[in-house]
Design a protein around this motif. Structure first.
Motif, PDB file in Angstrom:
ATOM      1  N   ILE A 118       0.845  -1.210   0.000  1.00  9.85           N
ATOM      2  CA  ILE A 118       0.000   0.000   0.000  1.00  9.85           C
ATOM      3  C   ILE A 118       0.875   1.253   0.000  1.00  9.85           C
ATOM      4  CG2 ILE A 118      -1.631   1.350   1.380  1.00  9.85           C
ATOM      5  CD1 ILE A 118      -2.909  -1.338   2.226  1.00  9.85           C
ATOM      6  N   THR A 119       1.932   1.241   0.809  1.00  8.70           N
ATOM      7  CA  THR A 119       2.853   2.386   0.831  1.00  8.70           C
ATOM      8  C   THR A 119       3.506   2.577  -0.535  1.00  8.70           C
ATOM      9  OG1 THR A 119       3.301   2.051   3.185  1.00  8.70           O
ATOM     10  CG2 THR A 119       4.894   3.370   1.950  1.00  8.70           C
ATOM     11  N   ALA A 120       3.906   1.480  -1.161  1.00  5.79           N
ATOM     12  CA  ALA A 120       4.527   1.555  -2.488  1.00  5.79           C
ATOM     13  C   ALA A 120       3.543   2.124  -3.513  1.00  5.79           C
ATOM     14  CB  ALA A 120       5.008   0.174  -2.924  1.00  5.79           C
ATOM     15  N   VAL A 121       2.294   1.713  -3.431  1.00  2.00           N
ATOM     16  CA  VAL A 121       1.262   2.231  -4.334  1.00  2.00           C
ATOM     17  C   VAL A 121       1.090   3.737  -4.127  1.00  2.00           C
ATOM     18  CG1 VAL A 121      -1.223   2.202  -4.828  1.00  2.00           C
ATOM     19  CG2 VAL A 121       0.035   0.051  -4.602  1.00  2.00           C
ATOM     20  N   GLN A 122       1.089   4.152  -2.881  1.00  2.00           N
ATOM     21  CA  GLN A 122       0.941   5.583  -2.588  1.00  2.00           C
ATOM     22  C   GLN A 122       2.127   6.385  -3.124  1.00  2.00           C
ATOM     23  OE1 GLN A 122       0.401   5.129   1.635  1.00  2.00           O
ATOM     24  NE2 GLN A 122      -1.833   5.127   1.496  1.00  2.00           N
ATOM     25  N   GLN A 123       3.332   5.814  -3.032  1.00  2.00           N
ATOM     26  CA  GLN A 123       4.504   6.479  -3.599  1.00  2.00           C
ATOM     27  C   GLN A 123       4.390   6.552  -5.119  1.00  2.00           C
ATOM     28  OE1 GLN A 123       8.028   4.438  -2.218  1.00  2.00           O
ATOM     29  NE2 GLN A 123       7.817   5.178  -0.114  1.00  2.00           N
ATOM     30  N   ALA A 124       3.966   5.457  -5.727  1.00  2.00           N
ATOM     31  CA  ALA A 124       3.858   5.405  -7.189  1.00  2.00           C
ATOM     32  C   ALA A 124       2.812   6.388  -7.703  1.00  2.00           C
ATOM     33  CB  ALA A 124       3.520   3.987  -7.632  1.00  2.00           C
TER      34      ALA A 124
ATOM     35  N   ASP B 156      -1.274   4.909 -13.669  1.00  2.00           N
ATOM     36  CA  ASP B 156      -1.338   3.567 -14.265  1.00  2.00           C
ATOM     37  C   ASP B 156      -0.401   2.641 -13.495  1.00  2.00           C
ATOM     38  OD1 ASP B 156      -3.022   3.915 -16.844  1.00  2.00           O
ATOM     39  OD2 ASP B 156      -1.589   5.570 -16.929  1.00  2.00           O
ATOM     40  N   ILE B 157      -0.954   1.960 -12.504  1.00  2.00           N
ATOM     41  CA  ILE B 157      -0.164   1.117 -11.616  1.00  2.00           C
ATOM     42  C   ILE B 157      -0.702  -0.310 -11.679  1.00  2.00           C
ATOM     43  CG2 ILE B 157       0.581   0.741  -9.222  1.00  2.00           C
ATOM     44  CD1 ILE B 157       0.009   3.794  -8.802  1.00  2.00           C
ATOM     45  N   TYR B 158       0.212  -1.253 -11.778  1.00  2.00           N
ATOM     46  CA  TYR B 158      -0.166  -2.664 -11.865  1.00  2.00           C
ATOM     47  C   TYR B 158       0.524  -3.459 -10.772  1.00  2.00           C
ATOM     48  CZ  TYR B 158      -1.933  -1.512 -16.514  1.00  2.00           C
ATOM     49  OH  TYR B 158      -2.629  -0.949 -17.563  1.00  2.00           O
ATOM     50  N   LEU B 159      -0.242  -4.285 -10.070  1.00  3.85           N
ATOM     51  CA  LEU B 159       0.337  -5.250  -9.147  1.00  3.85           C
ATOM     52  C   LEU B 159       0.452  -6.576  -9.890  1.00  3.85           C
ATOM     53  CD1 LEU B 159      -1.528  -4.513  -5.785  1.00  3.85           C
ATOM     54  CD2 LEU B 159       0.556  -3.474  -6.710  1.00  3.85           C
TER      55      LEU B 159
ATOM     56  N   ASN C 244      -1.079 -13.715  -2.703  1.00  7.68           N
ATOM     57  CA  ASN C 244      -1.745 -13.227  -3.911  1.00  7.68           C
ATOM     58  C   ASN C 244      -3.120 -12.643  -3.593  1.00  7.68           C
ATOM     59  OD1 ASN C 244       0.167 -13.589  -5.927  1.00  7.68           O
ATOM     60  ND2 ASN C 244      -0.470 -15.683  -6.393  1.00  7.68           N
ATOM     61  N   GLU C 245      -3.800 -13.218  -2.623  1.00  5.51           N
ATOM     62  CA  GLU C 245      -5.101 -12.663  -2.209  1.00  5.51           C
ATOM     63  C   GLU C 245      -4.937 -11.255  -1.649  1.00  5.51           C
ATOM     64  OE1 GLU C 245      -8.221 -13.715  -2.686  1.00  5.51           O
ATOM     65  OE2 GLU C 245      -7.320 -15.322  -3.875  1.00  5.51           O
ATOM     66  N   ILE C 246      -3.844 -11.023  -0.938  1.00  3.74           N
ATOM     67  CA  ILE C 246      -3.548  -9.675  -0.432  1.00  3.74           C
ATOM     68  C   ILE C 246      -3.365  -8.713  -1.606  1.00  3.74           C
ATOM     69  CG2 ILE C 246      -1.829  -8.262   0.785  1.00  3.74           C
ATOM     70  CD1 ILE C 246      -1.302 -10.743   2.574  1.00  3.74           C
ATOM     71  N   LEU C 247      -2.595  -9.143  -2.596  1.00  4.13           N
ATOM     72  CA  LEU C 247      -2.357  -8.288  -3.771  1.00  4.13           C
ATOM     73  C   LEU C 247      -3.662  -8.003  -4.510  1.00  4.13           C
ATOM     74  CD1 LEU C 247       0.914  -9.961  -5.113  1.00  4.13           C
ATOM     75  CD2 LEU C 247       0.726  -7.704  -4.055  1.00  4.13           C
ATOM     76  N   LYS C 248      -4.487  -9.034  -4.686  1.00  4.50           N
ATOM     77  CA  LYS C 248      -5.771  -8.851  -5.382  1.00  4.50           C
ATOM     78  C   LYS C 248      -6.667  -7.863  -4.637  1.00  4.50           C
ATOM     79  CE  LYS C 248      -6.128 -13.516  -7.302  1.00  4.50           C
ATOM     80  NZ  LYS C 248      -6.894 -14.789  -7.201  1.00  4.50           N
ATOM     81  N   SER C 249      -6.690  -7.968  -3.326  1.00  3.82           N
ATOM     82  CA  SER C 249      -7.563  -7.091  -2.538  1.00  3.82           C
ATOM     83  C   SER C 249      -7.088  -5.642  -2.615  1.00  3.82           C
ATOM     84  CB  SER C 249      -7.635  -7.561  -1.081  1.00  3.82           C
ATOM     85  OG  SER C 249      -6.401  -7.363  -0.413  1.00  3.82           O
TER      86      SER C 249
ATOM     87  N   SER D 202      -8.214   0.411  -7.112  1.00  7.20           N
ATOM     88  CA  SER D 202      -8.508   0.487  -8.562  1.00  7.20           C
ATOM     89  C   SER D 202      -7.238   0.388  -9.399  1.00  7.20           C
ATOM     90  CB  SER D 202      -9.264   1.783  -8.896  1.00  7.20           C
ATOM     91  OG  SER D 202     -10.482   1.843  -8.189  1.00  7.20           O
ATOM     92  N   LEU D 203      -6.443  -0.636  -9.114  1.00 10.80           N
ATOM     93  CA  LEU D 203      -5.192  -0.867  -9.823  1.00 10.80           C
ATOM     94  C   LEU D 203      -5.353  -2.034 -10.792  1.00 10.80           C
ATOM     95  CD1 LEU D 203      -2.853  -0.889  -6.677  1.00 10.80           C
ATOM     96  CD2 LEU D 203      -3.519   1.098  -8.043  1.00 10.80           C
ATOM     97  N   GLY D 204      -4.435  -2.129 -11.746  1.00 15.40           N
ATOM     98  CA  GLY D 204      -4.395  -3.301 -12.596  1.00 15.40           C
ATOM     99  C   GLY D 204      -3.802  -4.474 -11.827  1.00 15.40           C
ATOM    100  N   TYR D 205      -4.149  -5.690 -12.239  1.00 14.46           N
ATOM    101  CA  TYR D 205      -3.605  -6.894 -11.605  1.00 14.46           C
ATOM    102  C   TYR D 205      -3.218  -7.870 -12.706  1.00 14.46           C
ATOM    103  CZ  TYR D 205      -3.185 -11.026  -8.608  1.00 14.46           C
ATOM    104  OH  TYR D 205      -2.705 -12.139  -7.949  1.00 14.46           O
ATOM    105  N   ILE D 206      -1.960  -8.258 -12.733  1.00 13.32           N
ATOM    106  CA  ILE D 206      -1.468  -9.194 -13.751  1.00 13.32           C
ATOM    107  C   ILE D 206      -1.368 -10.576 -13.108  1.00 13.32           C
ATOM    108  CG2 ILE D 206       0.336  -9.712 -15.413  1.00 13.32           C
ATOM    109  CD1 ILE D 206       1.117  -6.779 -15.400  1.00 13.32           C
ATOM    110  N   ASP D 207      -2.200 -11.489 -13.568  1.00 12.90           N
ATOM    111  CA  ASP D 207      -2.330 -12.792 -12.919  1.00 12.90           C
ATOM    112  C   ASP D 207      -1.449 -13.845 -13.590  1.00 12.90           C
ATOM    113  OD1 ASP D 207      -3.092 -14.928 -11.423  1.00 12.90           O
ATOM    114  OD2 ASP D 207      -5.220 -14.846 -11.933  1.00 12.90           O
TER     115      ASP D 207
END
Length: 206
Positions: free
Chosen positions: A105-111, A117-120, A150-155, A161-166
């Protein structure tokens, strides 16, 4: 030109792939080829993967990396972590689930200061040969933990509202032939499949 920044560990770096250099390098060549063919805008991709890195290391370097590669035309940010975080070494999880979630979450906030356009990126499954086994590196990984992280990343992807590459779903069925001998890193075929999954995403920006 738009910049794409790929943060991650050795799987982002492309370790164990002496043919293609890993999935990010395949994407780099693809984007460059499209541009030279006159089929789109220039998209410059930076492979910022560091072997062995966890989300703890990511947070230390991310602000500087983002500042150094900030395109006025826009940035894409890919965050690919977990395989090292979830590992258990000497009976202790390297980065426990709660800390992992907070770090992502901190990394997302920095990005978000540099990109909308951010993807996990999901964690890959491990081979049955090392599932729940302490390897020569002294680390234990299990597919049970991979699924949980992975469930943490998906949540987080859903909440922010980020992209998710599965990649997990793409490799799980044939993982025994797509992973290298160490059971963690993909082989050339595995990295190639990862690139196939990711190409449609970068095509949106070309």
């Amino acid at each position: 030109m738009v910049y794409g920044l790929f943060f991650g560990d050795s799987i982002t770096y492309g370790e164990y792939d002496g043919v293609f250099g890993g999935w990010v390098d395949i994407l780099k060549r693809y984007a460059l080829q499209k541009f030279h063919e006159g089929n789109g805008d220039e998209l410059i991709l930076f492979n910022l993967g560091i072997g062995g890195e966890t989300t703890e290391g990511l947070l230390k370097r991310m602000p500087a990396e983002l500042s150094a590669r900030n395109s006025s035309d826009g940035n894409l940010v890919f965050i690919s972590y977990g395989a090292n975080d979830l590992a258990i070494k000497d009976g202790v999880q390297v980065v426990d689930p709660g800390k992992f979630k907070n770090n992502i979450i901190t990394a997302v906030q920095q990005a978000r200061q540099f990109s909308s356009d951010i993807y996990l990126v999901s964690i890959l499954p491990v081979s049955k040969n090392i599932d729940g086994v302490v390897t020569g590196s002294g680390k234990l990984r299990s597919n049970e933990e991979v699924i949980a992280y992975n469930e943490i990343l998906k949540s987080i992807a859903a909440d922010y509202s980020l992209g998710y590459i599965d990649f997990y779903s793409a490799l799980i069925r044939d993982k025994e032939i797509l992973l290298s001998a160490d059971g963690v890193h993909p082989n050339e075929k595995g990295y190639g499949m990862m690139a196939e999954v990711a190409i449609p995403i970068i095509e949106r920006y070309i």
